[in-house]
Design an enzyme around this catalytic site. Structure first.
Site: not given
Length: 300
Positions: A72, A142
């Site tokens: 990701s 993230k």
């Protein structure tokens, strides 16, 4: 006649059995034996204990290693990379900033259904001292794109906008678009509340980030209290070693312009008429009743 006094040769002969400087009748002192240094093997358990305590303190308060299990955050982070996370600065009140790559505890079952492989004994020991992440910890990694007060927006395939400024994002995975016109969560406009951040993965079309959790209890935002720390370096493997600085994309002055500079300019514009009015009033009070000043002003 010879006078014998204490300390004469005869007296010395009488006390000759004692050590030098001792008086007759004193008990001779036994020389102390030098302490034998401990062997390395006896010292080893203590050294190991100290090393474990230091490692535990470092893990708890300074730096901790985390592994990257998914793609990701590609291409910034690859699957299997080990990153070091700075856990110290949050202890001093530091808050996440735009552009930082952060590790945070699962806000509300973001990792629900994700398979977890049970660790072996060695992995448990390494995770306890901070050389590996704990299998029991549900953490994600993230990039922060919005902080408290920011308006973050995606229309169609992008670009991503923060406070109305379109961002140039060179770290986005090659072939991906900054936003996703998927009809699920890729198109949005949110304002980040106090104490929260908005996060997105660099692999935009392969990241279940804030966009896709807008129905959870935090509406997709990550509470600052959930942030473990900022990822500062890729430490393993050696071929991937790199630091993780804040990209130039997140020029704070440019993004903050809409929120901070504009009100300042409006305030200055509103102050100018007020200052001019005060000056005119002051001049009027000074010149009233003063013919000389009045005549000079009139002559102009």
């Amino acid at each position: 006649m010879t006078d014998h006094t204490p300390g004469s040769d005869d007296g010395g002969a009488a006390g000759g059995s004692g050590a030098a400087g001792e008086r007759p009748g004193d008990v001779p002192r036994t020389p102390k034996k030098a302490k034998k240094p401990r062997s390395f093997w006896k010292e080893l358990p203590l050294l190991i204990l100290i090393a474990l305590v230091l490692a535990l303190l470092i893990k708890t308060f300074l730096v901790q290693a985390f592994s990257i299990p998914s793609g990701s955050m590609q291409n910034t982070l690859q699957i299997g990379d080990r990153v070091l996370v700075d856990k110290l600065t949050p202890w001093f009140g530091s808050k996440p900033e735009r552009g930082e790559v952060i590790v945070f505890n699962d806000p509300d079952q973001w990792l629900e259904g994700e398979p977890t492989k049970p660790p072996n004994a060695a992995q448990k020991v390494l995770s306890w001292v901070g050389l590996m992440p704990s299998a029991d910890e549900k953490d994600l990694i993230k990039r922060v794109v919005g902080v408290s007060g920011d308006t973050v927006e995606c229309k169609g395939t992008g670009p991503l906008k923060v406070n109305g400024k379109a961002l140039n994002e060179p770290y986005v995975f090659p072939g991906n678009t900054p936003c996703s016109a998927d009809g699920v969560g890729g198109t949005f406009k949110v304002k980040v509340p106090e104490g929260k951040v908005w996060v997105m993965g660099d692999h935009r079309q392969d990241s279940l980030d804030s966009r896709y959790h807008q129905n959870d209890k935090n509406q997709g935002f990550v509470p600052v209290d959930n942030v473990v720390g900022r990822a500062i370096v890729v430490a393993w493997p050696p071929t991937h070693w790199s630091t993780l600085p804040v990209p130039d994309t997140f020029d704070q002055s440019g993004i903050n312009a809409a929120a901070n500079v504009a009100p300042g300019a409006l305030g200055l514009a509103g102050a100018v008429p007020l200052v001019l009015w005060r000056r005119r009033r002051t001049n009027r009070s000074v010149t009233e009743g003063n013919t000389r000043v009045s005549e000079v002003t009139s002559a102009r």
